[in-house]
Design a protein around this motif. Structure first.
Motif, PDB file in Angstrom:
ATOM      1  N   MET A  33       0.820  -1.211   0.000  1.00 17.53           N
ATOM      2  CA  MET A  33       0.000   0.000   0.000  1.00 17.53           C
ATOM      3  C   MET A  33       0.855   1.262   0.000  1.00 17.53           C
ATOM      4  O   MET A  33       0.493   2.270  -0.621  1.00 17.53           O
ATOM      5  N   ALA A  34       2.006   1.218   0.675  1.00 18.29           N
ATOM      6  CA  ALA A  34       2.911   2.367   0.651  1.00 18.29           C
ATOM      7  C   ALA A  34       3.445   2.595  -0.754  1.00 18.29           C
ATOM      8  O   ALA A  34       3.603   3.739  -1.199  1.00 18.29           O
ATOM      9  N   LEU A  35       3.725   1.510  -1.467  1.00 18.89           N
ATOM     10  CA  LEU A  35       4.185   1.644  -2.850  1.00 18.89           C
ATOM     11  C   LEU A  35       3.108   2.313  -3.706  1.00 18.89           C
ATOM     12  O   LEU A  35       3.396   3.226  -4.492  1.00 18.89           O
ATOM     13  N   LEU A  36       1.864   1.871  -3.555  1.00 20.43           N
ATOM     14  CA  LEU A  36       0.766   2.492  -4.306  1.00 20.43           C
ATOM     15  C   LEU A  36       0.587   3.955  -3.907  1.00 20.43           C
ATOM     16  O   LEU A  36       0.345   4.823  -4.755  1.00 20.43           O
ATOM     17  N   ALA A  37       0.717   4.238  -2.608  1.00 24.12           N
ATOM     18  CA  ALA A  37       0.582   5.619  -2.146  1.00 24.12           C
ATOM     19  C   ALA A  37       1.694   6.488  -2.719  1.00 24.12           C
ATOM     20  O   ALA A  37       1.465   7.650  -3.094  1.00 24.12           O
ATOM     21  N   ALA A  38       2.912   5.942  -2.809  1.00 24.70           N
ATOM     22  CA  ALA A  38       4.033   6.701  -3.378  1.00 24.70           C
ATOM     23  C   ALA A  38       3.778   7.003  -4.853  1.00 24.70           C
ATOM     24  O   ALA A  38       4.057   8.113  -5.331  1.00 24.70           O
ATOM     25  N   LEU A  39       3.234   6.040  -5.582  1.00 32.04           N
ATOM     26  CA  LEU A  39       2.917   6.271  -6.992  1.00 32.04           C
ATOM     27  C   LEU A  39       1.838   7.344  -7.130  1.00 32.04           C
ATOM     28  O   LEU A  39       1.910   8.207  -8.021  1.00 32.04           O
ATOM     29  N   ALA A 221      11.290   1.114  -2.278  1.00 30.36           N
ATOM     30  CA  ALA A 221      11.166   0.468  -3.590  1.00 30.36           C
ATOM     31  C   ALA A 221      10.504   1.408  -4.596  1.00 30.36           C
ATOM     32  O   ALA A 221      10.929   1.499  -5.755  1.00 30.36           O
ATOM     33  N   ALA A 222       9.469   2.120  -4.152  1.00 34.46           N
ATOM     34  CA  ALA A 222       8.776   3.047  -5.045  1.00 34.46           C
ATOM     35  C   ALA A 222       9.685   4.204  -5.463  1.00 34.46           C
ATOM     36  O   ALA A 222       9.688   4.616  -6.621  1.00 34.46           O
ATOM     37  N   ALA A 223      10.456   4.729  -4.514  1.00 36.28           N
ATOM     38  CA  ALA A 223      11.343   5.857  -4.829  1.00 36.28           C
ATOM     39  C   ALA A 223      12.382   5.461  -5.864  1.00 36.28           C
ATOM     40  O   ALA A 223      12.681   6.231  -6.791  1.00 36.28           O
ATOM     41  N   LEU A 224      12.919   4.266  -5.744  1.00 38.00           N
ATOM     42  CA  LEU A 224      13.903   3.793  -6.714  1.00 38.00           C
ATOM     43  C   LEU A 224      13.280   3.663  -8.098  1.00 38.00           C
ATOM     44  O   LEU A 224      13.851   4.122  -9.107  1.00 38.00           O
ATOM     45  N   ALA A 225      12.090   3.059  -8.155  1.00 36.09           N
ATOM     46  CA  ALA A 225      11.415   2.905  -9.448  1.00 36.09           C
ATOM     47  C   ALA A 225      11.040   4.263 -10.040  1.00 36.09           C
ATOM     48  O   ALA A 225      11.175   4.494 -11.249  1.00 36.09           O
ATOM     49  N   ASP A 246      11.956  16.740  -9.152  1.00 35.37           N
ATOM     50  CA  ASP A 246      10.869  16.186  -9.950  1.00 35.37           C
ATOM     51  C   ASP A 246      10.092  15.117  -9.187  1.00 35.37           C
ATOM     52  O   ASP A 246       9.033  14.690  -9.636  1.00 35.37           O
ATOM     53  N   LEU A 247      10.635  14.677  -8.065  1.00 33.43           N
ATOM     54  CA  LEU A 247       9.916  13.730  -7.213  1.00 33.43           C
ATOM     55  C   LEU A 247       9.564  14.402  -5.890  1.00 33.43           C
ATOM     56  O   LEU A 247      10.336  15.222  -5.384  1.00 33.43           O
ATOM     57  N   PRO A 248       8.429  14.062  -5.313  1.00 32.19           N
ATOM     58  CA  PRO A 248       7.997  14.680  -4.044  1.00 32.19           C
ATOM     59  C   PRO A 248       8.690  14.030  -2.855  1.00 32.19           C
ATOM     60  O   PRO A 248       8.082  13.274  -2.087  1.00 32.19           O
ATOM     61  N   TRP A 249       9.979  14.343  -2.669  1.00 28.72           N
ATOM     62  CA  TRP A 249      10.765  13.653  -1.647  1.00 28.72           C
ATOM     63  C   TRP A 249      10.211  13.870  -0.241  1.00 28.72           C
ATOM     64  O   TRP A 249      10.247  12.959   0.594  1.00 28.72           O
ATOM     65  N   THR A 250       9.720  15.073   0.036  1.00 32.92           N
ATOM     66  CA  THR A 250       9.161  15.330   1.373  1.00 32.92           C
ATOM     67  C   THR A 250       7.957  14.435   1.639  1.00 32.92           C
ATOM     68  O   THR A 250       7.826  13.827   2.716  1.00 32.92           O
ATOM     69  N   GLY A 251       7.072  14.332   0.654  1.00 28.16           N
ATOM     70  CA  GLY A 251       5.909  13.464   0.805  1.00 28.16           C
ATOM     71  C   GLY A 251       6.294  12.005   0.923  1.00 28.16           C
ATOM     72  O   GLY A 251       5.715  11.255   1.721  1.00 28.16           O
ATOM     73  N   LEU A 252       7.279  11.568   0.126  1.00 28.83           N
ATOM     74  CA  LEU A 252       7.723  10.174   0.203  1.00 28.83           C
ATOM     75  C   LEU A 252       8.320   9.866   1.576  1.00 28.83           C
ATOM     76  O   LEU A 252       8.078   8.794   2.139  1.00 28.83           O
ATOM     77  N   ALA A 253       9.105  10.822   2.106  1.00 30.71           N
ATOM     78  CA  ALA A 253       9.698  10.607   3.428  1.00 30.71           C
ATOM     79  C   ALA A 253       8.627  10.547   4.513  1.00 30.71           C
ATOM     80  O   ALA A 253       8.803   9.877   5.537  1.00 30.71           O
ATOM     81  N   ALA A 254       7.508  11.243   4.294  1.00 31.32           N
ATOM     82  CA  ALA A 254       6.451  11.266   5.302  1.00 31.32           C
ATOM     83  C   ALA A 254       5.567  10.018   5.267  1.00 31.32           C
ATOM     84  O   ALA A 254       4.835   9.759   6.231  1.00 31.32           O
ATOM     85  N   LEU A 255       5.608   9.249   4.184  1.00 31.41           N
ATOM     86  CA  LEU A 255       4.716   8.089   4.070  1.00 31.41           C
ATOM     87  C   LEU A 255       4.916   7.064   5.188  1.00 31.41           C
ATOM     88  O   LEU A 255       3.927   6.612   5.786  1.00 31.41           O
TER      89      LEU A 255
END
Length: 279
Positions: A33-39, A221-225, A246-255
Motif C-alpha cells: 500500500m505504501a508503494l501504491l501511495a508513493a505512486l 522500492a517506489a522511490a527507486l522505481a 521532480d519527485l515529491p521527496w518530502t511526501g515520500l519521506a512522510a509516508l
C-alpha cells in the motif's frame, strides 16, 4: 496487580504481542500500500508540474498569421501598442518547411508575426482589424490541458485517501486478530487492574512499528522505481533532463511516518473500544 503495573514492564512483552504479530503478512501488505501511495503522490506532483508548465506556455508568445504578401511593417505598427512584435523571416519559414515540401522558391507563404501580448483584449481587436489576419492563441487548449492536469491531481489525492482508509481497515482487522490470539491474557491483566490505556498502548506501539517497517520498505522500492521512471519521462513531458525536485521527496519521506501514525491510532481506538465492553 496494581493499576499502571504494565508501565513497569516496558522492556518486556507481557501481552505476548511479538508472538501474536510475529508473521510478516501485515508489513508486506503495508509495504504494497505504501508503494501504491508513493505512486499516487508522484502522480499528483507530476500533474502539478505539467499544469505549471502549460500555464507558463499559455502566457508566452503567440503567432499572428497574415496572408502572403501582407505588409509586415504596417501590421507590426498596428499590433505593437498591444504586444511585443517580432516578425518571423520568410527564409526561416522556408527552412522549417523544407523537410516537408522541399525547396519550392515560388511557393507563396503566409507572413508570420510572433507576439507577446501586453494587452490581450487590445491585441485581439487589432488583429481582427487587419485583413486576413488570425491570432493563433493557445489559451483555450492550454486551459483544457490544465483542467485535465487538475483532475488527475485530484484523482491521485483521492487515491491517497482511499489507500489510507484501506490501511486503517487492515490494521483494525490485524488488531482484532491479535485480540483473539491474546484474549485470555488481556482479560486477566484487565481484571488485575492494568489500565486500558496501557494495554491499548502496547498494541498500538507494536502495530505502529510493523507499519513503519513495511511502509519504509515499500516507499524505498517506489522511490527507486520512480527515479528511473522520471529519468525517462521528464525529458519527454517537460522537455528538460530529470532533476532532483521532480519527485515529491518530502511526501515520500512522510509516508512511513503516516503509516505508523495510522497503525498506532487505529490499533489504539480498536482495542479501547473492545476493552470498554469488558465487565
Amino acid at each position: 496487580m496494581a493499576r499502571g503495573a504494565l508501565r513497569g514492564l516496558r522492556g518486556r512483552d507481557p501481552l505476548g504481542l511479538r508472538r501474536a504479530f510475529a508473521d510478516r503478512l501485515l508489513p508486506a501488505l503495508v509495504a504494497a500500500m505504501a508503494l501504491l501511495a508513493a505512486l499516487a503522490l508522484a502522480g499528483a506532483h507530476g500533474a502539478g508540474q505539467l499544469a505549471q508548465r502549460w500555464q507558463a506556455g499559455a502566457a508566452g508568445p503567440a503567432l499572428v498569421t497574415l496572408p502572403a504578401g501582407a505588409d509586415l511593417a504596417a501590421a507590426s505598427a498596428a499590433l505593437s501598442p498591444h504586444a511585443e512584435v517580432a516578425p518571423v523571416p520568410e527564409a526561416r519559414m522556408r527552412e522549417l518547411l523544407a523537410p516537408w515540401v522541399g525547396e519550392v522558391p515560388g511557393l507563396p507563404l503566409p507572413r508570420i508575426l510572433e507576439v507577446t501580448p501586453t494587452d490581450r483584449a487590445g491585441l485581439e481587436a487589432a488583429v481582427s482589424a487587419l485583413p486576413g489576419a488570425r491570432l493563433e492563441g493557445r489559451g483555450e487548449s492550454v486551459a483544457q490541458a490544465v483542467t485535465l492536469a487538475a483532475g488527475l491531481r485530484a484523482l491521485s489525492l483521492l487515491l491517497l485517501l482511499v489507500i489510507a482508509a484501506v490501511a486503517a481497515a487492515l490494521v483494525a482487522v490485524a488488531t482484532r486478530a491479535g485480540i483473539a490470539a491474546r484474549r485470555e491474557t488481556i482479560v486477566i491483566l484487565h481484571e488485575l487492574g492494568a489500565r486500558d490505556s496501557d494495554i491499548a498502548g502496547r498494541f498500538a506501539t507494536r502495530l505502529a512499528v510493523l507499519c513503519l517497517g513495511g511502509a519504509a520498505a515499500g516507499t524505498a522500492a517506489a522511490a527507486l522505481a520512480l527515479w528511473f521512471l522520471a529519468g525517462a519521462a521528464v525529458p519527454v513531458a517537460l522537455s528538460r533532463p530529470a532533476a532532483w525536485d521532480d519527485l515529491p521527496w518530502t511526501g515520500l519521506a512522510a509516508l512511513p511516518l503516516a503509516a505508523a501514525a495510522i497503525g498506532w491510532l487505529t490499533a489504539r481506538l480498536t482495542l479501547r473500544a473492545w476493552l470498554r465492553r469488558l465487565p
